[in-house]
Design a protein around this motif. Structure first.
Motif, PDB file in Angstrom:
ATOM      1  N   VAL A 107      75.580  22.892  -7.919  1.00 15.29           N
ATOM      2  CA  VAL A 107      74.435  23.934  -8.019  1.00 15.29           C
ATOM      3  C   VAL A 107      73.741  24.520  -9.181  1.00 15.29           C
ATOM      4  O   VAL A 107      74.815  25.128 -10.064  1.00 15.29           O
ATOM      5  CB  VAL A 107      74.393  25.128  -6.967  1.00 15.29           C
ATOM      6  CG1 VAL A 107      73.141  25.903  -6.750  1.00 15.29           C
ATOM      7  CG2 VAL A 107      74.757  24.638  -5.478  1.00 15.29           C
ATOM      8  N   GLU A 108      72.811  23.981  -9.751  1.00 18.76           N
ATOM      9  CA  GLU A 108      72.269  24.671 -11.067  1.00 18.76           C
ATOM     10  C   GLU A 108      71.384  25.813 -10.880  1.00 18.76           C
ATOM     11  O   GLU A 108      70.618  25.665  -9.928  1.00 18.76           O
ATOM     12  CB  GLU A 108      71.501  23.241 -11.652  1.00 18.76           C
ATOM     13  CG  GLU A 108      71.136  23.756 -13.346  1.00 18.76           C
ATOM     14  CD  GLU A 108      70.215  22.584 -13.824  1.00 18.76           C
ATOM     15  OE1 GLU A 108      70.014  22.872 -14.914  1.00 18.76           O
ATOM     16  OE2 GLU A 108      70.022  21.709 -13.301  1.00 18.76           O
ATOM     17  N   TYR A 109      71.465  26.821 -11.715  1.00 21.45           N
ATOM     18  CA  TYR A 109      70.883  28.066 -11.722  1.00 21.45           C
ATOM     19  C   TYR A 109      70.710  28.847 -12.885  1.00 21.45           C
ATOM     20  O   TYR A 109      71.778  28.561 -13.896  1.00 21.45           O
ATOM     21  CB  TYR A 109      71.426  28.890 -10.252  1.00 21.45           C
ATOM     22  CG  TYR A 109      72.915  29.088 -10.402  1.00 21.45           C
ATOM     23  CD1 TYR A 109      73.349  30.629 -10.916  1.00 21.45           C
ATOM     24  CD2 TYR A 109      73.920  28.228 -10.426  1.00 21.45           C
ATOM     25  CE1 TYR A 109      74.582  31.026 -11.092  1.00 21.45           C
ATOM     26  CE2 TYR A 109      75.365  28.721 -10.147  1.00 21.45           C
ATOM     27  CZ  TYR A 109      75.522  30.061 -10.835  1.00 21.45           C
ATOM     28  OH  TYR A 109      76.940  30.460 -11.019  1.00 21.45           O
ATOM     29  N   GLN A 110      70.307  30.111 -12.922  1.00 23.91           N
ATOM     30  CA  GLN A 110      70.366  30.897 -13.999  1.00 23.91           C
ATOM     31  C   GLN A 110      70.824  32.050 -13.617  1.00 23.91           C
ATOM     32  O   GLN A 110      70.916  32.470 -12.820  1.00 23.91           O
ATOM     33  CB  GLN A 110      68.799  31.204 -14.464  1.00 23.91           C
ATOM     34  CG  GLN A 110      67.944  29.911 -14.666  1.00 23.91           C
ATOM     35  CD  GLN A 110      68.287  29.582 -16.185  1.00 23.91           C
ATOM     36  OE1 GLN A 110      68.054  30.323 -16.967  1.00 23.91           O
ATOM     37  NE2 GLN A 110      67.808  28.229 -16.287  1.00 23.91           N
ATOM     38  N   TRP A 111      71.709  32.374 -14.660  1.00 22.60           N
ATOM     39  CA  TRP A 111      72.604  33.649 -14.936  1.00 22.60           C
ATOM     40  C   TRP A 111      72.938  34.470 -15.820  1.00 22.60           C
ATOM     41  O   TRP A 111      73.251  33.745 -16.882  1.00 22.60           O
ATOM     42  CB  TRP A 111      73.813  33.578 -13.858  1.00 22.60           C
ATOM     43  CG  TRP A 111      74.699  34.414 -13.071  1.00 22.60           C
ATOM     44  CD1 TRP A 111      75.598  35.208 -13.761  1.00 22.60           C
ATOM     45  CD2 TRP A 111      74.644  34.992 -11.792  1.00 22.60           C
ATOM     46  NE1 TRP A 111      76.060  36.113 -13.023  1.00 22.60           N
ATOM     47  CE2 TRP A 111      75.317  36.062 -11.767  1.00 22.60           C
ATOM     48  CE3 TRP A 111      73.754  34.873 -10.994  1.00 22.60           C
ATOM     49  CZ2 TRP A 111      75.521  36.792 -10.416  1.00 22.60           C
ATOM     50  CZ3 TRP A 111      73.593  35.642  -9.848  1.00 22.60           C
ATOM     51  CH2 TRP A 111      74.657  36.581  -9.716  1.00 22.60           C
ATOM     52  N   PRO A 112      72.730  35.668 -15.970  1.00 22.89           N
ATOM     53  CA  PRO A 112      72.850  36.385 -17.120  1.00 22.89           C
ATOM     54  C   PRO A 112      74.599  36.415 -17.416  1.00 22.89           C
ATOM     55  O   PRO A 112      75.324  36.489 -16.568  1.00 22.89           O
ATOM     56  CB  PRO A 112      72.489  37.705 -17.208  1.00 22.89           C
ATOM     57  CG  PRO A 112      72.567  37.861 -15.384  1.00 22.89           C
ATOM     58  CD  PRO A 112      72.430  36.691 -14.940  1.00 22.89           C
ATOM     59  N   LYS A 127      73.449  27.780 -15.828  1.00 26.22           N
ATOM     60  CA  LYS A 127      74.852  27.734 -15.520  1.00 26.22           C
ATOM     61  C   LYS A 127      75.087  26.675 -14.218  1.00 26.22           C
ATOM     62  O   LYS A 127      74.115  26.575 -13.466  1.00 26.22           O
ATOM     63  CB  LYS A 127      75.125  29.129 -14.826  1.00 26.22           C
ATOM     64  CG  LYS A 127      76.653  29.396 -14.590  1.00 26.22           C
ATOM     65  CD  LYS A 127      77.090  30.873 -14.379  1.00 26.22           C
ATOM     66  CE  LYS A 127      78.524  31.070 -14.261  1.00 26.22           C
ATOM     67  NZ  LYS A 127      78.926  32.224 -13.896  1.00 26.22           N
ATOM     68  N   PHE A 128      76.179  25.968 -14.113  1.00 27.31           N
ATOM     69  CA  PHE A 128      76.427  25.325 -13.022  1.00 27.31           C
ATOM     70  C   PHE A 128      77.488  25.664 -12.039  1.00 27.31           C
ATOM     71  O   PHE A 128      78.571  26.228 -12.610  1.00 27.31           O
ATOM     72  CB  PHE A 128      76.851  23.799 -13.416  1.00 27.31           C
ATOM     73  CG  PHE A 128      75.690  22.753 -13.683  1.00 27.31           C
ATOM     74  CD1 PHE A 128      75.142  22.102 -12.870  1.00 27.31           C
ATOM     75  CD2 PHE A 128      75.644  22.557 -15.165  1.00 27.31           C
ATOM     76  CE1 PHE A 128      74.121  21.145 -13.185  1.00 27.31           C
ATOM     77  CE2 PHE A 128      74.734  21.460 -15.631  1.00 27.31           C
ATOM     78  CZ  PHE A 128      73.759  21.011 -14.645  1.00 27.31           C
ATOM     79  N   ALA A 129      77.258  25.565 -10.965  1.00 26.88           N
ATOM     80  CA  ALA A 129      78.422  25.980  -9.884  1.00 26.88           C
ATOM     81  C   ALA A 129      79.092  24.744  -9.058  1.00 26.88           C
ATOM     82  O   ALA A 129      78.101  23.978  -8.766  1.00 26.88           O
ATOM     83  CB  ALA A 129      77.955  26.985  -9.061  1.00 26.88           C
ATOM     84  N   GLY A 152      81.972  28.604 -11.420  1.00 28.38           N
ATOM     85  CA  GLY A 152      80.860  28.166 -12.317  1.00 28.38           C
ATOM     86  C   GLY A 152      81.233  28.286 -13.652  1.00 28.38           C
ATOM     87  O   GLY A 152      82.239  28.805 -14.239  1.00 28.38           O
ATOM     88  N   VAL A 153      80.319  27.710 -14.681  1.00 28.65           N
ATOM     89  CA  VAL A 153      80.436  27.479 -15.832  1.00 28.65           C
ATOM     90  C   VAL A 153      78.942  27.516 -16.600  1.00 28.65           C
ATOM     91  O   VAL A 153      78.110  27.144 -16.130  1.00 28.65           O
ATOM     92  CB  VAL A 153      81.137  26.068 -16.107  1.00 28.65           C
ATOM     93  CG1 VAL A 153      80.474  24.760 -16.008  1.00 28.65           C
ATOM     94  CG2 VAL A 153      81.477  26.000 -17.712  1.00 28.65           C
ATOM     95  N   TYR A 154      78.759  28.248 -17.640  1.00 25.36           N
ATOM     96  CA  TYR A 154      77.616  28.315 -18.461  1.00 25.36           C
ATOM     97  C   TYR A 154      77.435  27.012 -19.089  1.00 25.36           C
ATOM     98  O   TYR A 154      78.231  26.563 -19.762  1.00 25.36           O
ATOM     99  CB  TYR A 154      77.665  29.172 -19.533  1.00 25.36           C
ATOM    100  CG  TYR A 154      77.616  30.525 -18.761  1.00 25.36           C
ATOM    101  CD1 TYR A 154      76.605  31.293 -18.285  1.00 25.36           C
ATOM    102  CD2 TYR A 154      78.901  31.272 -18.783  1.00 25.36           C
ATOM    103  CE1 TYR A 154      76.607  32.486 -17.779  1.00 25.36           C
ATOM    104  CE2 TYR A 154      78.977  32.718 -17.951  1.00 25.36           C
ATOM    105  CZ  TYR A 154      77.600  33.257 -17.618  1.00 25.36           C
ATOM    106  OH  TYR A 154      77.528  34.342 -16.821  1.00 25.36           O
ATOM    107  N   VAL A 155      76.141  26.370 -19.177  1.00 23.98           N
ATOM    108  CA  VAL A 155      75.853  25.079 -19.654  1.00 23.98           C
ATOM    109  C   VAL A 155      76.292  25.162 -21.178  1.00 23.98           C
ATOM    110  O   VAL A 155      76.906  24.261 -21.961  1.00 23.98           O
ATOM    111  CB  VAL A 155      74.604  24.624 -19.367  1.00 23.98           C
ATOM    112  CG1 VAL A 155      74.046  23.507 -20.364  1.00 23.98           C
ATOM    113  CG2 VAL A 155      74.505  24.497 -17.676  1.00 23.98           C
TER     114      VAL A 155
END
Length: 81
Positions: free
Chosen positions: A18-23, A33-35, A50-53
């Motif tokens: 799942v690709e999304y935005q996260w602070p 970010k990808f989870a 998850g990991v920050y792109v």
């Protein structure tokens, strides 16, 4: 709604990305970010990580530079020999 998406992907496919935005911690600006999420039917849980792109991109660049330097040194050594 991101956690709903985690559940939807994990229960529909068993697991997935799942690709999304996260602070980042300590920031209010959201970044990509990808989870990876997986459904555990025995527990009826969705487990994920998850990991920050940009962290992945930075690591890939560092590995490319390392490989390039090693290749250059090997080429120079072969040229001298």
């Amino acid at each position: 709604q991101i956690f709903v998406e985690f559940v939807n992907v994990a229960t529909a496919k068993g697991s997935g990305l799942v690709e999304y935005q996260w602070p980042r911690p300590g920031s209010t600006d959201s970044v990509p970010k990808f989870a990876y999420v997986k459904y555990v039917p025995e527990w009826k849980w969705v487990v994920g990580t998850g990991v920050y792109v940009d962290d992945v991109e930075r690591e890939v660049r560092a590995q490319i530079w390392t490989i390039a330097i090693i290749a250059l040194l090997a080429t120079l050594a072969a040229g001298v020999a």
